[in-house]
Design an enzyme around this catalytic site. Structure first.
Site, PDB file in Angstrom:
ATOM      1  N   GLY A  12      -9.787 -57.642  14.678  1.00  0.00           N
ATOM      2  CA  GLY A  12      -9.666 -57.205  13.285  1.00  0.00           C
ATOM      3  C   GLY A  12      -8.644 -58.047  12.548  1.00  0.00           C
ATOM      4  O   GLY A  12      -7.973 -57.587  11.621  1.00  0.00           O
ATOM      5  N   GLN A  16      -5.982 -55.973   7.059  1.00  0.00           N
ATOM      6  CA  GLN A  16      -4.603 -55.784   6.564  1.00  0.00           C
ATOM      7  C   GLN A  16      -3.547 -55.918   7.651  1.00  0.00           C
ATOM      8  O   GLN A  16      -2.555 -56.613   7.488  1.00  0.00           O
ATOM      9  CB  GLN A  16      -4.432 -54.357   6.115  1.00  0.00           C
ATOM     10  N   ILE A  17      -3.742 -55.181   8.752  1.00  0.00           N
ATOM     11  CA  ILE A  17      -2.720 -55.225   9.816  1.00  0.00           C
ATOM     12  C   ILE A  17      -2.736 -56.611  10.452  1.00  0.00           C
ATOM     13  O   ILE A  17      -1.689 -57.190  10.753  1.00  0.00           O
ATOM     14  CB  ILE A  17      -2.966 -54.128  10.874  1.00  0.00           C
ATOM     15  N   ASP A  43     -12.780 -61.356  14.531  1.00  0.00           N
ATOM     16  CA  ASP A  43     -13.273 -60.426  13.507  1.00  0.00           C
ATOM     17  C   ASP A  43     -14.794 -60.497  13.534  1.00  0.00           C
ATOM     18  O   ASP A  43     -15.377 -61.186  14.387  1.00  0.00           O
ATOM     19  CB  ASP A  43     -12.666 -60.709  12.111  1.00  0.00           C
ATOM     20  N   ARG A  93      -9.166 -45.084   7.967  1.00  0.00           N
ATOM     21  CA  ARG A  93      -9.564 -43.880   7.219  1.00  0.00           C
ATOM     22  C   ARG A  93      -9.155 -44.022   5.761  1.00  0.00           C
ATOM     23  O   ARG A  93      -8.249 -44.782   5.422  1.00  0.00           O
ATOM     24  CB  ARG A  93      -8.955 -42.627   7.848  1.00  0.00           C
ATOM     25  N   ASN A 132      -7.817 -46.491  14.813  1.00  0.00           N
ATOM     26  CA  ASN A 132      -7.975 -45.029  14.958  1.00  0.00           C
ATOM     27  C   ASN A 132      -9.396 -44.610  15.294  1.00  0.00           C
ATOM     28  O   ASN A 132     -10.330 -45.285  14.895  1.00  0.00           O
ATOM     29  CB  ASN A 132      -7.550 -44.370  13.642  1.00  0.00           C
ATOM     30  N   ASP A 160       4.810 -43.773  14.740  1.00  0.00           N
ATOM     31  CA  ASP A 160       5.267 -42.393  14.513  1.00  0.00           C
ATOM     32  C   ASP A 160       6.715 -42.238  14.993  1.00  0.00           C
ATOM     33  O   ASP A 160       7.528 -41.570  14.354  1.00  0.00           O
ATOM     34  CB  ASP A 160       4.349 -41.420  15.266  1.00  0.00           C
ATOM     35  N   HIS A 188      -1.896 -39.562  18.161  1.00  0.00           N
ATOM     36  CA  HIS A 188      -1.539 -40.199  16.887  1.00  0.00           C
ATOM     37  C   HIS A 188      -2.425 -39.564  15.808  1.00  0.00           C
ATOM     38  O   HIS A 188      -3.405 -40.144  15.334  1.00  0.00           O
ATOM     39  CB  HIS A 188      -1.770 -41.713  16.959  1.00  0.00           C
ATOM     40  N   SER A 243      -1.256 -47.784   6.137  1.00  0.00           N
ATOM     41  CA  SER A 243      -0.041 -48.548   6.450  1.00  0.00           C
ATOM     42  C   SER A 243      -0.420 -49.850   7.155  1.00  0.00           C
ATOM     43  O   SER A 243      -1.330 -49.870   7.975  1.00  0.00           O
ATOM     44  CB  SER A 243       0.875 -47.727   7.343  1.00  0.00           C
TER      45      SER A 243
HETATM   46  P1  NAD Z   1      -8.813 -53.269   7.708  1.00  0.00           P
HETATM   47  O1  NAD Z   1     -10.101 -52.670   7.276  1.00  0.00           O
HETATM   48  O2  NAD Z   1      -7.970 -53.947   6.699  1.00  0.00           O
HETATM   49  O3  NAD Z   1      -9.069 -54.302   8.899  1.00  0.00           O
HETATM   50  C1  NAD Z   1      -9.878 -54.008   9.979  1.00  0.00           C
HETATM   51  C2  NAD Z   1     -10.584 -55.282  10.390  1.00  0.00           C
HETATM   52  O4  NAD Z   1     -11.364 -54.995  11.544  1.00  0.00           O
HETATM   53  C3  NAD Z   1     -11.551 -55.815   9.328  1.00  0.00           C
HETATM   54  O5  NAD Z   1     -11.253 -57.178   9.063  1.00  0.00           O
HETATM   55  C4  NAD Z   1     -12.919 -55.647   9.968  1.00  0.00           C
HETATM   56  O6  NAD Z   1     -13.840 -56.659   9.598  1.00  0.00           O
HETATM   57  C5  NAD Z   1     -12.532 -55.746  11.440  1.00  0.00           C
HETATM   58  N1  NAD Z   1     -13.548 -55.232  12.363  1.00  0.00           N
HETATM   59  C6  NAD Z   1     -14.450 -54.225  12.184  1.00  0.00           C
HETATM   60  N2  NAD Z   1     -15.222 -54.102  13.272  1.00  0.00           N
HETATM   61  C7  NAD Z   1     -14.798 -55.016  14.152  1.00  0.00           C
HETATM   62  C8  NAD Z   1     -15.211 -55.382  15.453  1.00  0.00           C
HETATM   63  N3  NAD Z   1     -16.244 -54.789  16.045  1.00  0.00           N
HETATM   64  N4  NAD Z   1     -14.554 -56.385  16.086  1.00  0.00           N
HETATM   65  C9  NAD Z   1     -13.532 -57.021  15.472  1.00  0.00           C
HETATM   66  N5  NAD Z   1     -13.093 -56.724  14.245  1.00  0.00           N
HETATM   67  C10 NAD Z   1     -13.731 -55.743  13.596  1.00  0.00           C
HETATM   68  O7  NAD Z   1      -8.007 -52.105   8.449  1.00  0.00           O
HETATM   69  P2  NAD Z   1      -6.451 -52.068   8.826  1.00  0.00           P
HETATM   70  O8  NAD Z   1      -5.716 -51.439   7.710  1.00  0.00           O
HETATM   71  O9  NAD Z   1      -6.024 -53.395   9.340  1.00  0.00           O
HETATM   72  O10 NAD Z   1      -6.468 -50.980  10.001  1.00  0.00           O
HETATM   73  C11 NAD Z   1      -7.111 -51.250  11.214  1.00  0.00           C
HETATM   74  C12 NAD Z   1      -7.152 -49.996  12.083  1.00  0.00           C
HETATM   75  O11 NAD Z   1      -5.838 -49.609  12.459  1.00  0.00           O
HETATM   76  C13 NAD Z   1      -7.754 -48.772  11.390  1.00  0.00           C
HETATM   77  O12 NAD Z   1      -8.560 -48.069  12.314  1.00  0.00           O
HETATM   78  C14 NAD Z   1      -6.533 -47.959  11.006  1.00  0.00           C
HETATM   79  O13 NAD Z   1      -6.833 -46.601  10.835  1.00  0.00           O
HETATM   80  C15 NAD Z   1      -5.661 -48.213  12.220  1.00  0.00           C
HETATM   81  N6  NAD Z   1      -4.224 -47.940  12.074  1.00  0.00           N
HETATM   82  C16 NAD Z   1      -3.576 -47.398  13.153  1.00  0.00           C
HETATM   83  C17 NAD Z   1      -2.214 -47.170  13.114  1.00  0.00           C
HETATM   84  C18 NAD Z   1      -1.487 -46.578  14.296  1.00  0.00           C
HETATM   85  O14 NAD Z   1      -0.293 -46.282  14.172  1.00  0.00           O
HETATM   86  N7  NAD Z   1      -2.094 -46.368  15.459  1.00  0.00           N
HETATM   87  C19 NAD Z   1      -1.492 -47.501  11.967  1.00  0.00           C
HETATM   88  C20 NAD Z   1      -2.174 -48.060  10.874  1.00  0.00           C
HETATM   89  C21 NAD Z   1      -3.550 -48.275  10.941  1.00  0.00           C
HETATM   90  C1  LMR Z   2      -1.011 -44.424  10.052  1.00  0.00           C
HETATM   91  O1  LMR Z   2      -0.482 -43.561  10.741  1.00  0.00           O
HETATM   92  O2  LMR Z   2      -0.454 -44.928   9.056  1.00  0.00           O
HETATM   93  C2  LMR Z   2      -2.373 -44.935  10.433  1.00  0.00           C
HETATM   94  O3  LMR Z   2      -2.866 -44.257  11.547  1.00  0.00           O
HETATM   95  C3  LMR Z   2      -3.329 -44.933   9.322  1.00  0.00           C
HETATM   96  C4  LMR Z   2      -3.798 -43.548   9.022  1.00  0.00           C
HETATM   97  O4  LMR Z   2      -5.020 -43.342   8.975  1.00  0.00           O
HETATM   98  O5  LMR Z   2      -2.944 -42.679   8.854  1.00  0.00           O
END
Ligand code: NAD
Ligand code: LMR
Length: 332
Positions: A12, A16-17, A43, A93, A132, A160, A188, A243
């Site tokens: 991914g 963003q991340i 990606d 989400r 997530n 967290d 989480h 985030s």
């Molecule tokens: P984003 O939509 O900006 O980026 C996600 C990327 O994943 C996109 O570029 C998309 O094309 C790519 N993608 C989709 N399917 C894919 C696959 N099969 N293989 C490879 N890449 C693929 O999202 P984001 O803001 O970067 O967040 C990514 C994930 O992290 C989300 O699920 C978000 O909820 C989660 N998240 C978790 C935490 C945590 O603390 N655990 C914190 C923040 C976000």
């Molecule tokens: C977070 O905790 O910021 C991420 O898991 C993104 C979300 O869906 O809350």
């Protein structure tokens, strides 16, 4: 003598991340300032051009530690010989959703990528699932990659944990690095239990318990907990995006402590495979307090758990059991 480069996969990576974490990795924030890295960025096809743009920027930034960049939409090429895998790929989400609402889309990705990692990553590859629902995606990855040792598959609850440190630091007006040993138990998700019963603050007269310094059990048992539980949603509401910089930074903290160790007397929270510690059902990826040494995490044992904590730890375990069943039903 210069170290050999380590290969770090970010899935991914065009998201963003991904955009926030790759420069951190290339600067040594994740693996240390003397550890060269080769970045593997994965990606999907619709994001291929953007992914190539990120690769161009990495080249332009001329990072001294960055010894190579692989940018690909081929999961096999992406996983080849990687030492660390940061699994961010998936769908975030949106406002009003719970993290498990992205389950259908995301668990099938983790089932597929499990096989690629199992077959092509370095045998001791350390895996961190960020996407997530993070705990359940990690569990699915573990179950569909049976030859990867269960100790090597973790999920991110360090964000967290860091949020909890931040809230205590704001409340007491102390620096965040003087607060330690909060715990995130469980999922989480909004059922996670941020626990300060063993947390301490370093003061000019030594270490003091957070409960003593805050001296407001009502706040610690209610508002503090819900603020940490709901912080992800609050960020989505404010940014209209989930985030990213804090998630990327916490993911670096998670891997750095896992690989390079936790400071003496300090623990961190990691989502790890439950061995039954603290009465938590085996076979869940559950967030526990852990210390790390020589590249291995261990769950901190022997902490006293009161009735209030017990109920909250069990409630978040129950949600994980339900999520596991839901994940299997999504996978058909
Ligand atoms: P984003 O939509 O900006 O980026 C996600 C990327 O994943 C996109 O570029 C998309 O094309 C790519 N993608 C989709 N399917 C894919 C696959 N099969 N293989 C490879 N890449 C693929 O999202 P984001 O803001 O970067 O967040 C990514 C994930 O992290 C989300 O699920 C978000 O909820 C989660 N998240 C978790 C935490 C945590 O603390 N655990 C914190 C923040 C976000
Ligand atoms: C977070 O905790 O910021 C991420 O898991 C993104 C979300 O869906 O809350």
């Amino acid at each position: 003598m210069a170290k050999n480069p380590l290969r770090v996969l970010v899935t991914g990576a065009a998201g963003q991340i991904g955009y926030a974490i790759v420069p951190m990795i290339a600067r040594g924030v994740m693996l240390g300032p003397d550890q060269p890295v080769i970045l593997h960025m994965l990606d999907i096809e619709p994001a291929a051009e953007a992914l190539n743009g990120v690769k161009m920027e990495l080249i332009d930034a001329a990072f001294p530690l960055l010894k190579g960049v692989v940018a690909t939409t081929d999961v096999v090429e992406a996983c080849k010989e990687v030492n660390v895998a940061v699994m961010v790929g998936g769908f975030p989400r949106k406002e009003g959703m719970e993290r498990k609402d992205v389950m259908t889309k995301n668990v099938s990705i983790y089932k597929k990528q499990a096989s690629a990692l199992e077959q092509h990553a370095a045998p001791d590859c350390k895996v961190l699932v960020v996407a997530n629902p993070a705990n359940t995606n990690a569990l699915i990855l573990k179950e569909f990659a049976p030859s990867i040792p269960e100790k090597n598959i973790t999920c991110l609850t360090r964000l967290d944990h860091n949020r909890a440190l931040g809230q205590i630091s704001e409340r007491l007006n102390v620096h965040v690095s003087d607060v330690k040993n909060v715990i995130i138990w469980g999922n989480h998700s909004s059922t996670q239990y941020p626990d300060v019963n063993h947390a301490k603050v370093t003061t000019s007269s030594g270490e003091k318990p957070v409960r003593e310094l805050v001296a407001d059990d009502q706040w610690l048992n209610t508002e503090f907990i819900t603020t940490v539980q709901q912080r992800g949603a609050a960020i989505i509401k404010a940014r209209k995006l989930s985030s990213a910089l804090s998630a990327a930074s916490s993911a670096c903290d998670h891997i750095r402590n896992w690989v390079l160790g936790t400071p003496k007397g300090t623990w961190v929270s990691m989502g790890v495979y439950s061995d039954g510690s603290y009465g938590i059902e085996r076979g869940l990826i559950y967030s526990f307090p852990v210390t790390c040494e020589k590249g291995e995490w261990s769950i901190v044992q022997g902490l006293k758990i009161d009735e209030f904590s017990r109920a909250k730890m069990d409630a978040t375990a129950k949600e994980l059991i339900e999520e596991k069943a839901l994940a299997y039903s999504c996978l058909g």
